[in-house]
Design an enzyme around this catalytic site. Sequence first.
Site, mmCIF file in Angstrom:
data_model
loop_
_atom_site.group_PDB
_atom_site.id
_atom_site.type_symbol
_atom_site.label_atom_id
_atom_site.label_comp_id
_atom_site.label_asym_id
_atom_site.label_seq_id
_atom_site.Cartn_x
_atom_site.Cartn_y
_atom_site.Cartn_z
ATOM 1 C CB ALA A 66 18.689 5.483 20.433
ATOM 2 N N GLY A 109 16.210 1.134 20.428
ATOM 3 C CA GLY A 109 15.040 1.954 19.960
ATOM 4 C C GLY A 109 14.219 1.705 18.818
ATOM 5 C CD GLU A 112 13.777 0.463 23.799
ATOM 6 O OE1 GLU A 112 14.498 1.402 23.061
ATOM 7 O OE2 GLU A 112 13.442 0.648 25.046
ATOM 8 C CD GLU A 132 18.593 -0.957 24.189
ATOM 9 O OE1 GLU A 132 18.316 -2.279 24.197
ATOM 10 O OE2 GLU A 132 17.589 -0.204 23.647
HETATM 11 N N1 CO8 Z 1 23.435 4.473 15.791
HETATM 12 C C1 CO8 Z 1 24.128 5.048 14.772
HETATM 13 N N2 CO8 Z 1 24.731 4.611 13.664
HETATM 14 C C2 CO8 Z 1 24.099 3.206 13.410
HETATM 15 C C3 CO8 Z 1 23.460 2.639 14.318
HETATM 16 C C4 CO8 Z 1 23.006 3.159 15.438
HETATM 17 N N3 CO8 Z 1 22.305 2.523 16.205
HETATM 18 N N4 CO8 Z 1 23.171 1.394 13.723
HETATM 19 C C5 CO8 Z 1 24.026 1.406 12.550
HETATM 20 N N5 CO8 Z 1 24.708 2.451 12.344
HETATM 21 C C6 CO8 Z 1 25.410 2.891 11.273
HETATM 22 C C7 CO8 Z 1 26.870 2.266 11.404
HETATM 23 O O1 CO8 Z 1 27.700 3.223 12.319
HETATM 24 C C8 CO8 Z 1 27.018 2.149 10.007
HETATM 25 O O2 CO8 Z 1 27.547 3.578 9.713
HETATM 26 P P1 CO8 Z 1 29.116 3.935 8.813
HETATM 27 O O3 CO8 Z 1 28.863 3.228 7.388
HETATM 28 O O4 CO8 Z 1 29.144 5.476 8.547
HETATM 29 O O5 CO8 Z 1 29.844 3.074 9.352
HETATM 30 C C9 CO8 Z 1 25.994 2.242 9.103
HETATM 31 O O6 CO8 Z 1 24.942 2.468 10.007
HETATM 32 C C10 CO8 Z 1 25.658 0.934 8.781
HETATM 33 O O7 CO8 Z 1 25.911 -0.229 9.951
HETATM 34 P P2 CO8 Z 1 27.051 -1.386 10.005
HETATM 35 O O8 CO8 Z 1 28.075 -1.177 9.228
HETATM 36 O O9 CO8 Z 1 27.417 -1.677 11.344
HETATM 37 O O10 CO8 Z 1 25.968 -2.608 9.254
HETATM 38 P P3 CO8 Z 1 25.961 -4.144 9.724
HETATM 39 O O11 CO8 Z 1 25.320 -4.712 8.605
HETATM 40 O O12 CO8 Z 1 27.479 -4.606 9.659
HETATM 41 O O13 CO8 Z 1 25.410 -4.286 10.993
HETATM 42 C C11 CO8 Z 1 23.985 -3.733 12.802
HETATM 43 C C12 CO8 Z 1 24.329 -3.809 11.218
HETATM 44 C C13 CO8 Z 1 24.129 -5.160 13.588
HETATM 45 C C14 CO8 Z 1 22.419 -3.293 12.919
HETATM 46 C C15 CO8 Z 1 24.861 -2.837 13.604
HETATM 47 O O14 CO8 Z 1 24.931 -1.625 12.718
HETATM 48 C C16 CO8 Z 1 24.545 -2.565 14.805
HETATM 49 O O15 CO8 Z 1 24.861 -3.437 15.702
HETATM 50 N N6 CO8 Z 1 24.031 -1.248 15.108
HETATM 51 C C17 CO8 Z 1 23.817 -0.957 16.516
HETATM 52 C C18 CO8 Z 1 22.604 -1.630 17.253
HETATM 53 C C19 CO8 Z 1 22.146 -1.212 18.535
HETATM 54 O O16 CO8 Z 1 23.089 -1.220 19.337
HETATM 55 N N7 CO8 Z 1 21.151 -0.430 18.778
HETATM 56 C C20 CO8 Z 1 20.911 -0.052 20.239
HETATM 57 C C21 CO8 Z 1 20.921 1.330 20.258
HETATM 58 S S1 CO8 Z 1 20.881 1.895 21.994
HETATM 59 C C22 CO8 Z 1 19.053 2.329 22.052
HETATM 60 O O17 CO8 Z 1 18.468 2.317 21.142
HETATM 61 C C23 CO8 Z 1 18.630 2.851 23.129
HETATM 62 C C24 CO8 Z 1 17.136 3.298 22.966
HETATM 63 C C25 CO8 Z 1 16.974 4.424 23.961
HETATM 64 C C26 CO8 Z 1 16.940 5.723 23.486
HETATM 65 C C27 CO8 Z 1 16.336 6.919 24.675
HETATM 66 C C28 CO8 Z 1 16.183 8.132 23.998
HETATM 67 C C29 CO8 Z 1 17.672 8.684 23.644
#
Ligand code: CO8
Length: 258
Positions: A66, A109, A112, A132
């Site tokens: 998400a 997400g 999921e 999460e």
């Molecule tokens: N949300 C928003 N932006 C994101 C997300 C995300 N989940 N993941 C990546 N991005 C963005 C980064 O902010 C970045 O943007 P910018 O270049 O503008 O800084 C761009 O994508 C590229 O990401 P990275 O530079 O971080 O790329 P890396 O290769 O270094 O890392 C990762 C990749 C490991 C995937 C890293 O981006 C990461 O850890 N992302 C977050 C993963 C995460 O925690 N996901 C869980 C989110 S919570 C969730 O899903 C709950 C679901 C329940 C929802 C219920 C309804 C609302």
Amino acid sequence: MPQYDLILTETRNRVGYITLNRPEALNALNLQLSGEIIEAALAYDADPEIGAIVITGSERAFAAGADILEMADRSYASMFLNGPFARWDAFTAMRTPVIAAVAGFALGGGCELAMMCDIILAADTAKFGQPEINLGVIPGMGGSQRLPAAIGKYKAAEMLFTARVMHADEADRAGLVSRVVPAAELLDEATKVAETIAAKSLPVIYAMKNALRVSQDSGITDGVRYEQQAFTSGFSLHDQKEGMAAFREKRDPEFRGE
Ligand code: CO8
């Protein structure tokens, strides 16, 4: 199909394709992207010319979860009142089989969303996880339920409690995916599976998906009873007669969808 901003859609050979297309955020599921996926999928589901749906992302990410930035400042009341949960419930209630073709990150997400699908084809680059816990929340799109259902409580607990990421091969061994294929063949394989399903008898496929859903949603006893009932009612269809006659006559069946 209407024009969408964050997904690409295409239909071919009775298969509806949805490609998540928000590369700058690794396909993070903001409200708009989630809404577009659900709307397109429901439109395919309502179309009797579509027999299977394929959902895929990019080589780098199926979806990285998400959109954390979008939800970071939301309050309990706003999540409770305006969460997208009901719409995802509609997605999981669809009757058409959905194949997730996953390459790269399928986190939070994203994992999921894959688990809401019926079949998960994973590229050898796929990485699954529920991180999460690192954000101070639990999963909100079914991860705490569907992950243990898929891989068992103990493997799921370790992933959920520690945010450990599972790579494709381990996900295959654990039962989280249907099959792993080389990344370059992912879409071709997904297409083959989808077209195979789409060529079957639609009402029987719908009944099969319902029976599978009941097997996941309730205990085995209720599920088996449901399955017996659905199996029996299949005998009112022409396609059951045709399918069994074709077997007896050693020929391919010609299903009419009735
Ligand atoms: N949300 C928003 N932006 C994101 C997300 C995300 N989940 N993941 C990546 N991005 C963005 C980064 O902010 C970045 O943007 P910018 O270049 O503008 O800084 C761009 O994508 C590229 O990401 P990275 O530079 O971080 O790329 P890396 O290769 O270094 O890392 C990762 C990749 C490991 C995937 C890293 O981006 C990461 O850890 N992302 C977050 C993963 C995460 O925690 N996901 C869980 C989110 S919570 C969730 O899903 C709950 C679901 C329940 C929802 C219920 C309804 C609302």
